[in-house]
Enzyme design. Structure first.
Site, PDB file in Angstrom:
ATOM      1  N   CYS A  85       0.821  -1.216   0.000  1.00 14.58           N
ATOM      2  CA  CYS A  85       0.000   0.000   0.000  1.00 14.58           C
ATOM      3  C   CYS A  85       0.850   1.258   0.000  1.00 14.58           C
ATOM      4  O   CYS A  85       0.687   2.133  -0.834  1.00 14.58           O
ATOM      5  CB  CYS A  85      -0.930   0.004   1.197  1.00 14.58           C
ATOM      6  N   HIS A  86       1.735   1.362   0.973  1.00 13.61           N
ATOM      7  CA  HIS A  86       2.510   2.587   1.079  1.00 13.61           C
ATOM      8  C   HIS A  86       3.992   2.308   1.246  1.00 13.61           C
ATOM      9  O   HIS A  86       4.751   3.159   1.712  1.00 13.61           O
ATOM     10  CB  HIS A  86       1.981   3.452   2.224  1.00 13.61           C
ATOM     11  N   GLY A  87       4.403   1.065   0.884  1.00 17.21           N
ATOM     12  CA  GLY A  87       5.829   0.776   0.791  1.00 17.21           C
ATOM     13  C   GLY A  87       6.579   0.627   2.104  1.00 17.21           C
ATOM     14  O   GLY A  87       7.679   1.150   2.232  1.00 17.21           O
TER      15      GLY A  87
ATOM     16  N   TYR B 103      -5.449  12.150  -0.429  1.00 16.04           N
ATOM     17  CA  TYR B 103      -4.672  10.916  -0.246  1.00 16.04           C
ATOM     18  C   TYR B 103      -3.196  11.194  -0.518  1.00 16.04           C
ATOM     19  O   TYR B 103      -2.316  10.716   0.201  1.00 16.04           O
ATOM     20  CB  TYR B 103      -5.215   9.862  -1.202  1.00 16.04           C
TER      21      TYR B 103
END
Lengths: 187, 434
Positions: A151-153, B296
């Site tokens: 998702c965000h590494g 986001y």
């Protein structure tokens, strides 16, 4: 009212204040059930303990089970994975705390304190939820050969410790115990 | 503007009887028929009407969809497929509702940008602006919960990530997250309460819309010049002028909306949401609906700790801050001139802000790695700098252009410039293109 006021509080003033306060307390008491009902209910809490047979896991194999709606990774680690995790100096860790529910809150994130303990260092049991925003990391990937969250590494090492990326903490280790050599109870 | 006395005079016996008891027809007449609007409104001002139309359309399609939808994790996904395949016209109603949400947001973004461009938030319209911000927040909450209901992969993981924001709050974060979820992860209790709230919130939006329109009708509409209405020649009656203009705007808007519904109904959605939710498998790349992408991107831009605030909490604060800052715009803008038409520098920075917001949206759709993160950090900086630095400072140092004395003068000047092509008497015509 201050002491200098020439008019003393009357009985009526007292009744106004008392009635008002009773109303506030009453409104709060009525509001609470409406908030309380949103918390996890009895059936959700009751499903908080499971038993898992791990006899089929040879070193290098993992099992993902569902516990409290979340995945739990059970991994029988290879000697190389254990070795690489043991060799990491604690100063290099982003989160130096073990995050192990079976140990005290200030236990250090050494490999032994992340694993199932003495004699069972090969077992790693942890909630498979990235501590950033709750995605499920992918196993045996990333820069440290542990887990990688797509998702965000966030990169985790072979002991599930956060090493790189936005996640703030090591992956959580739930309360668990071996109730026999081949069965783990989680929760 | 609305301070003036009512011009309503009932002509029938029933009308007089009603007017003496509950003057609803008078309210409608004063609000939507005789109500004076500036004569120079352009099409940017039709989006309030378009938004009302979209809210009504979302509520109506939503109510009929709720008659077929089942909010249970084992049945939700199938019930949506049943709506698509079995329910008569179900595919149309669902596509109207799903694309309607997107078009609702397209309209609200144009509406907000119009407000920022023409300085619509300035005194005495601060409360009007704040009510609009509250509507926008409610829209975001409604849209988010609605997206969870089909119980696809993006539904589930979007809900997981967004409720995960709350765990960043120190001490009480986990408790709040469990309160929202009704469990330890997104599951049946979560789906049920999201459905209940998704049904409730649009009616709360409708309530705040009433307050928004009320506040608007107390202070009156702004207009592209930003000059307040001064005389009767500055205004025209709401009906027929604004009614017809709004109606035309709606028709054009609905044309585009219909194109999406009938030709590219899934263009704005994500294909992964046609895979049923699986709590053990995260999609390779979680993206929210397009209308949340700029926020986001801001969330993910904070990859560093700021003092005692870790990167996770920092990202959440930045994301909520990017919306919270809108509430303070009336006091952040120090310029005495309302409209960007007379503010050359503000106009430049405004369009940079729009481009930057779109760029942030694009970054939000990219994976959070490498140069994307750096670009998102610069973009986030400009987003906040626009509100917190440019708005207050520019108002003090900018030299505005000469402004006309009144709306009428502005309109006449404009007509004089194009006099050779205007037929005689056009100067008096209210239908001036903005």
């Amino acid at each position: 009212m201050s002491a200098n006021d020439t008019i003393d509080p009357t009985r009526r003033d007292f009744l106004y204040v008392a009635t008002g306060m009773a109303g506030v307390v009453g409104a709060a008491a009525v509001a609470w059930p409406f908030i309380d009902q949103m918390r996890p209910d009895a059936s959700t809490l009751a499903a908080s303990s499971i038993e898992v047979d791990v006899s089929s896991l040879t070193p290098g194999m993992s099992l993902t089970v569902k516990w409290r709606g979340k995945p739990v990774f059970i991994r029988n680690r290879t000697p190389e994975e254990i070795k690489s995790a043991q060799e990491v100096p604690l100063a290099e860790l982003k989160d130096p705390v073990a995050r192990n529910a079976n140990l005290s809150g200030d236990a250090q994130a050494t490999d032994i304190d992340r694993s199932a303990g003495d004699g069972k260092e090969n077992w790693l049991v942890m909630v498979g939820v990235c501590t950033h925003l709750g995605c499920v990391p992918l196993g045996q990937q990333g820069d440290f050969g542990g887990w990688f969250c797509p998702c965000h590494g966030s990169h985790y090492d072979t002991a599930g410790r956060i090493r790189k990326g936005p996640a703030p903490e090591n992956m959580a280790i739930p309360t668990f115990s071996f109730i026999s050599d081949s069965t783990i109870r989680i929760g | 503007m609305s301070g003036g006395h009512s011009t309503y005079s009932p002509t029938t016996g029933i009308g007089r009887w009603m007017d003496a008891r509950m003057p609803l027809p008078r309210l409608i007449h004063d609000s939507f028929i005789s109500y004076p609007v500036p004569r120079n409104l352009n099409y940017a001002y039709t989006f309030g009407g378009i938004l009302s139309l979209m809210l009504a359309a979302q509520i109506i399609t939503g109510i009929v969809l709720a008659m077929h939808y089942v909010s249970d994790t084992t049945l939700a996904f199938q019930s949506v497929e049943k709506i698509m395949r079995d329910v008569n016209s179900g595919w149309l109603l669902r596509y109207m509702h799903a694309n309607g949400a997107s078009f609702f947001f397209i309209a609200v973004y144009i509406h907000i940008m119009r407000g920022l461009y023409y300085g619509s938030y300035k005194a005495p319209r601060e409360l009007l602006w704040i009510l609009g911000c509250i509507i926008y927040l409610l829209m975001m909450a409604t849209g988010f919960m609605g997206y969870v209901l089909p119980w696809g992969q993006m539904s589930f993981w979007g809900a997981t990530v967004i409720t995960g924001f709350f765990t960043a709050i120190p001490l009480v974060g986990d408790w709040i997250q469990q309160l929202l979820l009704g469990g330890f992860a997104v599951d049946n209790p979560t789906l049920n309460r999201f459905f209940a709230l998704h049904y409730l919130l649009p009616f709360m939006i409708a309530g705040v819309v009433v307050l928004h329109v009320w506040a608007l009708h107390v202070v009156g509409q702004t207009n592209p010049t930003g000059i307040e209405v001064k005389s009767k020649t500055d205004v025209v009656a709401f009906t027929p002028y604004a009614t017809i203009k709004d109606a035309f705007g709606m028709i054009v808007f609905v044309f585009v909306f219909a194109y999406f519904i009938f030709y590219i109904p899934n263009f704005l959605g994500h294909p992964d949401n046609y895979i049923q939710a699986n709590s053990l498998k995260t999609p390779a790349h979680i993206v929210p609906e397009w209308y949340y992408l700029p926020f986001y991107a801001i969330l993910r831009a904070i990859t560093f700790n700021i003092g005692p605030i870790d990167s996770k909490l920092g990202g959440v604060i930045a994301m909520f801050g990017s919306i919270a800052v809108l509430f303070f715009v009336p006091w952040l803008d120090t310029s005495k001139v309302r409209s960007a038409v007379y503010r050359p520098w503000y106009k430049l920075f405004f369009w940079l802000f729009v481009a930057n917001a779109i760029f942030l949206g694009w970054l939000g759709s990219r994976p959070a790695e490498g140069s994307y993160v750096i670009m998102a950090q610069f973009s986030t900086f400009y987003y906040f700098a626009f509100f917190l630095i440019i708005m207050p400072v520019l108002g003090l140092i900018e030299t505005p252009r000469r402004m006309p004395n009144s709306i009428t003068e502005a309109v006449l000047e404009k007509n004089k410039a194009g006099a050779s092509v205007q037929p005689a008497g056009a100067a008096a015509s209210p239908e001036v293109k903005g």
